[in-house]
Design an enzyme around this catalytic site. Structure first.
Site, mmCIF file in Angstrom:
data_model
loop_
_atom_site.group_PDB
_atom_site.id
_atom_site.type_symbol
_atom_site.label_atom_id
_atom_site.label_comp_id
_atom_site.label_asym_id
_atom_site.label_seq_id
_atom_site.Cartn_x
_atom_site.Cartn_y
_atom_site.Cartn_z
ATOM 1 N N ARG A 27 8.759 -16.390 11.546
ATOM 2 C CA ARG A 27 8.331 -15.000 11.705
ATOM 3 C C ARG A 27 9.534 -14.115 12.015
ATOM 4 O O ARG A 27 9.615 -12.972 11.574
ATOM 5 C CB ARG A 27 7.278 -14.874 12.808
ATOM 6 C CG ARG A 27 6.944 -13.420 13.160
ATOM 7 C CD ARG A 27 5.724 -13.302 14.038
ATOM 8 N NE ARG A 27 5.728 -14.188 15.194
ATOM 9 C CZ ARG A 27 6.425 -13.978 16.310
ATOM 10 N NH1 ARG A 27 7.207 -12.899 16.427
ATOM 11 N NH2 ARG A 27 6.364 -14.828 17.310
ATOM 12 N N TYR A 73 -0.496 7.636 -2.417
ATOM 13 C CA TYR A 73 -1.363 6.492 -2.694
ATOM 14 C C TYR A 73 -2.527 6.466 -1.698
ATOM 15 O O TYR A 73 -2.365 6.780 -0.511
ATOM 16 C CB TYR A 73 -0.532 5.214 -2.608
ATOM 17 C CG TYR A 73 -1.328 3.934 -2.538
ATOM 18 C CD1 TYR A 73 -2.222 3.596 -3.548
ATOM 19 C CD2 TYR A 73 -1.181 3.069 -1.461
ATOM 20 C CE1 TYR A 73 -2.953 2.425 -3.482
ATOM 21 C CE2 TYR A 73 -1.898 1.889 -1.386
ATOM 22 C CZ TYR A 73 -2.787 1.576 -2.401
ATOM 23 O OH TYR A 73 -3.519 0.411 -2.324
ATOM 24 N N ASP A 125 8.670 6.544 -0.623
ATOM 25 C CA ASP A 125 8.032 5.456 -1.357
ATOM 26 C C ASP A 125 8.614 5.463 -2.768
ATOM 27 O O ASP A 125 8.388 6.379 -3.550
ATOM 28 C CB ASP A 125 6.511 5.676 -1.394
ATOM 29 C CG ASP A 125 5.764 4.510 -2.045
ATOM 30 O OD1 ASP A 125 6.351 3.835 -2.913
ATOM 31 O OD2 ASP A 125 4.590 4.295 -1.701
ATOM 32 N N LYS A 138 4.514 -4.545 -7.459
ATOM 33 C CA LYS A 138 4.507 -3.812 -8.720
ATOM 34 C C LYS A 138 5.724 -4.172 -9.573
ATOM 35 O O LYS A 138 5.932 -5.335 -9.886
ATOM 36 C CB LYS A 138 4.408 -2.314 -8.428
ATOM 37 C CG LYS A 138 3.356 -1.929 -7.373
ATOM 38 C CD LYS A 138 1.947 -2.377 -7.713
ATOM 39 C CE LYS A 138 0.871 -1.733 -6.869
ATOM 40 N NZ LYS A 138 0.905 -2.043 -5.424
#
Length: 398
Positions: free
Chosen positions: A49, A101, A173, A198
């Protein structure tokens, strides 16, 4: 390798081969924990982690491609965005692109507001509107350019200067453009974010988010949050994203060239009311987009008359996948009102031009002529009526 082009650096980074074995693929360190030889001198890694060698390879790679110093890999694009928002504190204020978005809208409108973090949605194409929305407690200006799904263009350099003058961060973004076409840190942004699901990964087989910065203080704070929240990307998924990055340039070049052809053809059809594509010289943001990016990208949107027309068209189209998401090797046709922006109330969608007739197309690697032919046959299935006089044409290409 920083003196080479990005196209070359995608293939030849510090991780082009494993120094221990010579393998020309980053090893997948599928370990949750790491043996410590000496508790007084702990090793680089202790628990995945907090850090993992495969994840570090991806994080260093995205930092380099964005010309940053530090990168971060998260379990999804929204994990990257949400963790970045956690840099804010109660009573802080955010100025944010109005047509972001849907997941970002949901996070800031329905989640952050419960913690006393306020926001103002603004048309980022209007610098005066941005300036007048900044308050004494504004800490962040959040940009999405091109915006999703109406492809509005924000002047990153101008907004970043305005934010810095008011002691605010600028987050961008960069999912639609990727560092292959646009590098916001070079234009004054403080943090760049990606849904790596994406174009960066590019094959519809992994969900991932990335962030990069060139500011040590911001990097230290984001690293603390990444470890605290624990929404990290697993080693195998990191490897998949690294593999996808190797073909990013050639995939995006092919898809972008096809998108330009398809956008031009769609403007000629009488059943299509409007086409949104930043490569058109008549697009309001074309000149800004041309100076801050290296191409128009592979995304376009187009408007049919209403939901019924969309239903008839999507039932008839054959080649594209009709699905959520974008940026894959296969073309993906999406319906924002029911998919990416379904969490946004209808009245809010319509304010932003996200009508029930709007479709978004992410162009893949198919032959563009095949896609055009497919769209033409599907458009024939729409029953026409007198709305034809409302059609707007926007089709001059740069």
């Amino acid at each position: 390798m920083t003196d080479h082009s990005l196209q070359t650096r995608l293939l030849h980074s510090d991780y082009k081969f494993d120094p221990h074995t010579g393998a020309v693929s980053v090893p997948i360190q599928q370990a949750s924990t790491f043996h410590q030889q000496d508790f007084d001198n702990p090793g680089t890694y202790d628990y995945s982690r907090s850090g993992n060698p495969t994840r570090k390879a991806l994080e260093d790679t995205i930092a380099g491609l964005e010309n940053g110093t530090d990168g971060f890999a998260f379990a999804s694009g929204m994990a990257a965005i949400s963790t970045s928002f956690m840099l804010l504190s109660q009573w802080d204020h955010v100025v944010i692109s109005e047509d972001v978005y849907g997941g970002t809208f949901r996070m800031i409108n329905d989640v952050l507001q419960r913690f006393g973090i306020d926001h103002t949605f603004v048309d980022m194409t209007d610098l005066h509107a941005v300036a007048t929305s900044i308050r004494p407690n504004t800490k962040l200006v959040y940009i999405e350019t091109p915006s999703n799904p109406t492809l509005k263009i924000t002047d990153i350099r101008a907004v970043s200067k305005l934010a810095k003058a008011n002691d605010c961060w600028t987050f961008v973004d960069n999912t639609f453009m990727t560092p292959a076409l646009q590098r916001p840190l070079e234009l004054g942004a403080d943090l760049v974010l990606h849904s790596a699901t994406k174009f960066i990964a590019g094959h519809s087989d992994v969900v991932a988010g990335l962030a990069a910065t060139h500011q040590p203080d911001l990097a230290e704070r984001l690293s603390f949050l990444q470890n605290s929240f624990g929404s990290i990307l697993g080693a195998h998924d990191c490897w998949l994203v690294l593999r996808g990055l190797k073909t990013l340039h050639c995939r995006l070049a092919q898809s972008s060239a096809s998108a330009a052809k398809i956008a031009e053809e769609l403007t000629k059809h009488p059943l299509i009311e409007e086409v949104f594509y930043p490569g058109f010289s008549s697009h309001p943001g074309n000149s800004i987009h041309s100076y801050q990016s290296e191409g128009a990208g592979a995304i376009l949107s187009f408007r049919l008359r209403d939901e019924d027309a969309v239903r008839q068209f999507t039932n008839a189209v054959e080649i594209p996948v009709y699905a959520v998401s974008l940026g894959a090797v296969e073309s993906i046709l999406s319906y924002p009102a029911r998919m990416s922006h379904a969490s946004m109330p209808k009245e809010e969608r319509e304010k932003r031009g996200i009508t029930d007739g709007l479709l978004r197309l992410s162009v893949g690697l198919e032959k563009p002529e095949d896609l055009i032919e497919d769209f033409q046959q599907a458009l024939k299935q729409i029953h026409p009526y007198s709305f034809l006089t409302n059609r707007r044409v926007n089709h001059e290409l740069t």
